[in-house]
Design a protein around this motif. Structure first.
Motif, PDB file in Angstrom:
ATOM      1  N   LEU A   1      11.130   2.112  -2.527  1.00 39.76           N
ATOM      2  CA  LEU A   1      12.139   1.671  -1.561  1.00 39.76           C
ATOM      3  C   LEU A   1      12.051   0.161  -1.389  1.00 39.76           C
ATOM      4  O   LEU A   1      10.972  -0.364  -1.113  1.00 39.76           O
ATOM      5  CB  LEU A   1      11.900   2.329  -0.192  1.00 39.76           C
ATOM      6  CG  LEU A   1      12.052   3.841  -0.116  1.00 39.76           C
ATOM      7  CD1 LEU A   1      11.578   4.360   1.243  1.00 39.76           C
ATOM      8  CD2 LEU A   1      13.494   4.249  -0.362  1.00 39.76           C
ATOM      9  N   GLU A   2      13.154  -0.532  -1.544  1.00 37.44           N
ATOM     10  CA  GLU A   2      13.178  -1.992  -1.338  1.00 37.44           C
ATOM     11  C   GLU A   2      12.829  -2.321   0.111  1.00 37.44           C
ATOM     12  O   GLU A   2      12.271  -3.375   0.387  1.00 37.44           O
ATOM     13  CB  GLU A   2      14.563  -2.575  -1.657  1.00 37.44           C
ATOM     14  CG  GLU A   2      14.890  -2.656  -3.128  1.00 37.44           C
ATOM     15  CD  GLU A   2      14.122  -3.732  -3.914  1.00 37.44           C
ATOM     16  OE1 GLU A   2      13.489  -4.617  -3.305  1.00 37.44           O
ATOM     17  OE2 GLU A   2      14.161  -3.649  -5.155  1.00 37.44           O
TER      18      GLU A   2
ATOM     19  N   LYS B   1       0.835  -1.212   0.000  1.00 36.83           N
ATOM     20  CA  LYS B   1       0.000   0.000   0.000  1.00 36.83           C
ATOM     21  C   LYS B   1       0.870   1.264   0.000  1.00 36.83           C
ATOM     22  O   LYS B   1       0.698   2.148  -0.836  1.00 36.83           O
ATOM     23  CB  LYS B   1      -0.936   0.018   1.233  1.00 36.83           C
ATOM     24  CG  LYS B   1      -1.901  -1.154   1.271  1.00 36.83           C
ATOM     25  CD  LYS B   1      -2.733  -1.155   2.546  1.00 36.83           C
ATOM     26  CE  LYS B   1      -1.923  -1.394   3.819  1.00 36.83           C
ATOM     27  NZ  LYS B   1      -1.219  -2.693   3.873  1.00 36.83           N
TER      28      LYS B   1
ATOM     29  N   SER C   1       7.036  -0.625   7.608  1.00 34.60           N
ATOM     30  CA  SER C   1       5.647  -0.930   7.879  1.00 34.60           C
ATOM     31  C   SER C   1       4.971   0.307   8.488  1.00 34.60           C
ATOM     32  O   SER C   1       5.550   0.984   9.336  1.00 34.60           O
ATOM     33  CB  SER C   1       5.605  -2.099   8.860  1.00 34.60           C
ATOM     34  OG  SER C   1       4.311  -2.591   8.983  1.00 34.60           O
ATOM     35  N   THR C   2       3.776   0.595   8.029  1.00 32.70           N
ATOM     36  CA  THR C   2       3.067   1.798   8.475  1.00 32.70           C
ATOM     37  C   THR C   2       2.526   1.616   9.891  1.00 32.70           C
ATOM     38  O   THR C   2       2.019   0.554  10.235  1.00 32.70           O
ATOM     39  CB  THR C   2       1.908   2.106   7.507  1.00 32.70           C
ATOM     40  OG1 THR C   2       2.454   2.206   6.189  1.00 32.70           O
ATOM     41  CG2 THR C   2       1.180   3.389   7.861  1.00 32.70           C
TER      42      THR C   2
ATOM     43  N   GLY D   1      -1.538  -2.192   7.669  1.00 35.80           N
ATOM     44  CA  GLY D   1      -2.125  -3.514   7.469  1.00 35.80           C
ATOM     45  C   GLY D   1      -2.016  -4.448   8.661  1.00 35.80           C
ATOM     46  O   GLY D   1      -2.707  -5.472   8.705  1.00 35.80           O
TER      47      GLY D   1
ATOM     48  N   ASP E   1       5.659  -7.608 -10.775  1.00 33.31           N
ATOM     49  CA  ASP E   1       7.026  -7.859 -11.282  1.00 33.31           C
ATOM     50  C   ASP E   1       7.563  -9.213 -10.811  1.00 33.31           C
ATOM     51  O   ASP E   1       8.522  -9.729 -11.379  1.00 33.31           O
ATOM     52  CB  ASP E   1       7.971  -6.730 -10.828  1.00 33.31           C
ATOM     53  CG  ASP E   1       7.993  -6.547  -9.314  1.00 33.31           C
ATOM     54  OD1 ASP E   1       8.990  -6.880  -8.666  1.00 33.31           O
ATOM     55  OD2 ASP E   1       6.970  -6.082  -8.764  1.00 33.31           O
TER      56      ASP E   1
ATOM     57  N   SER F   1       3.978   1.576  -0.685  1.00 30.87           N
ATOM     58  CA  SER F   1       4.839   1.634  -1.876  1.00 30.87           C
ATOM     59  C   SER F   1       4.076   2.163  -3.086  1.00 30.87           C
ATOM     60  O   SER F   1       4.623   2.936  -3.885  1.00 30.87           O
ATOM     61  CB  SER F   1       5.404   0.245  -2.179  1.00 30.87           C
ATOM     62  OG  SER F   1       6.210  -0.180  -1.096  1.00 30.87           O
TER      63      SER F   1
HETATM   64  P1  GTP Z   1       1.965  -2.145   5.993  1.00 27.08           P
HETATM   65  O1  GTP Z   1       2.293  -0.707   6.093  1.00 27.08           O
HETATM   66  O2  GTP Z   1       2.659  -2.987   7.015  1.00 27.08           O
HETATM   67  O3  GTP Z   1       0.497  -2.411   5.970  1.00 27.08           O
HETATM   68  O4  GTP Z   1       2.550  -2.677   4.547  1.00 27.08           O
HETATM   69  P2  GTP Z   1       2.312  -2.029   3.096  1.00 27.08           P
HETATM   70  O5  GTP Z   1       1.112  -2.658   2.473  1.00 27.08           O
HETATM   71  O6  GTP Z   1       2.332  -0.550   3.169  1.00 27.08           O
HETATM   72  O7  GTP Z   1       3.566  -2.572   2.276  1.00 27.08           O
HETATM   73  P3  GTP Z   1       4.885  -1.753   1.899  1.00 27.08           P
HETATM   74  O8  GTP Z   1       4.575  -0.716   0.877  1.00 27.08           O
HETATM   75  O9  GTP Z   1       5.556  -1.328   3.130  1.00 27.08           O
HETATM   76  O10 GTP Z   1       5.728  -2.888   1.148  1.00 27.08           O
HETATM   77  C1  GTP Z   1       6.166  -4.065   1.807  1.00 27.08           C
HETATM   78  C2  GTP Z   1       7.422  -4.601   1.116  1.00 27.08           C
HETATM   79  O11 GTP Z   1       7.112  -5.019  -0.218  1.00 27.08           O
HETATM   80  C3  GTP Z   1       8.538  -3.542   0.999  1.00 27.08           C
HETATM   81  O12 GTP Z   1       9.774  -4.164   1.238  1.00 27.08           O
HETATM   82  C4  GTP Z   1       8.463  -3.098  -0.455  1.00 27.08           C
HETATM   83  O13 GTP Z   1       9.705  -2.734  -0.977  1.00 27.08           O
HETATM   84  C5  GTP Z   1       7.938  -4.347  -1.157  1.00 27.08           C
HETATM   85  N1  GTP Z   1       7.125  -4.018  -2.324  1.00 27.08           N
HETATM   86  C6  GTP Z   1       6.069  -3.187  -2.366  1.00 27.08           C
HETATM   87  N2  GTP Z   1       5.553  -3.119  -3.611  1.00 27.08           N
HETATM   88  C7  GTP Z   1       6.312  -3.930  -4.370  1.00 27.08           C
HETATM   89  C8  GTP Z   1       6.278  -4.323  -5.746  1.00 27.08           C
HETATM   90  O14 GTP Z   1       5.442  -3.881  -6.557  1.00 27.08           O
HETATM   91  N3  GTP Z   1       7.224  -5.218  -6.174  1.00 27.08           N
HETATM   92  C9  GTP Z   1       8.148  -5.742  -5.338  1.00 27.08           C
HETATM   93  N4  GTP Z   1       9.037  -6.612  -5.858  1.00 27.08           N
HETATM   94  N5  GTP Z   1       8.219  -5.398  -4.027  1.00 27.08           N
HETATM   95  C10 GTP Z   1       7.304  -4.528  -3.556  1.00 27.08           C
END
Ligand code: GTP
Ligand code: MG
Length: 170
Positions: A32-33, A19, A37-38, A64, A122, A21
């Motif tokens: 960001l790799e 989310k 976590s939010t 989440g 991806d 990202s």
């Molecule tokens: P919460 O804040 O805990 O609810 O998680 P979130 O849904 O916000 O996920 P977040 O964006 O923090 O991404 C979690 C992990 O997945 C991070 O390490 C990101 O780099 C990775 N990630 C997010 N989107 C992608 C994607 O499209 N491709 C890949 N390969 N990795 C991704």
């Protein structure tokens, strides 16, 4: 003429689905790799031009982790749009997305424009959720569905643009 509308948008979905990202890709053009976590929720703003209308998105990126679940209604209440996000490499995250869709159907604004994002497209070699399965589910539940990648930017602007286009005022 030139008009401008504000649209509250909420992102919901399992922890780690991507989310934050997706929002950071859309708002800042970055990825960001090791995205953190939010905690609670994060707010972002971004505008998008759709024809003659400027849509000002007020974006609530929710957390989440299960312990924050009870906060979610504060963010989806009154929202014009929602993006329910799952990770195509996690069946569990798809099941969680369905739970969020149910909750929105029960408690959310009935006119809400809702998108389902199958994120991390991806990572095709790690896929656990078939495109067809998600598409069928989306059709049956009146959502529009796109597979996205916050990493490569595939379909990220598109999903926000499609939401903007479907807003009643736009
Ligand atoms: P919460 O804040 O805990 O609810 O998680 P979130 O849904 O916000 O996920 P977040 O964006 O923090 O991404 C979690 C992990 O997945 C991070 O390490 C990101 O780099 C990775 N990630 C997010 N989107 C992608 C994607 O499209 N491709 C890949 N390969 N990795 C991704
Ligand atoms: Mg997050």
């Amino acid at each position: 003429g030139n008009n401008s509308v504000n649209a509250k948008l909420v992102l919901l979905g399992d922890m780690g689905a991507g989310k934050s990202s997706l929002v950071i890709r859309f708002v800042r053009g970055q990825f960001l790799e090791f995205q953190e976590s939010t905690i609670g929720a994060a707010f972002f703003a971004q505008t998008l031009a759709v024809g003659d209308t400027t849509v000002k998105f007020e974006i609530w990126d929710t957390a989440g982790q299960e312990r924050y679940h009870s906060l979610a209604p504060m963010y989806y209440r009154g929202a014009a749009a929602a993006i329910v996000v799952f990770d195509i490499t996690s069946s569990e995250s798809f099941e969680k997305a369905k739970k969020w869709v149910q909750e929105l159907q029960k408690q959310g604004n009935p006119n809400m424009v809702t998108a389902l994002a199958g994120n991390k497209c991806d990572l095709e070699d790690k896929r656990k959720v078939e495109v067809e399965e998600a598409r069928t589910y989306a059709e049956e539940n009146g959502l529009f569905f796109l597979e996205t990648s916050a990493k490569t930017a595939i379909n990220v602007n598109d999903i926000f643009y499609e939401i903007a286009r479907r807003l009643p005022q736009a």
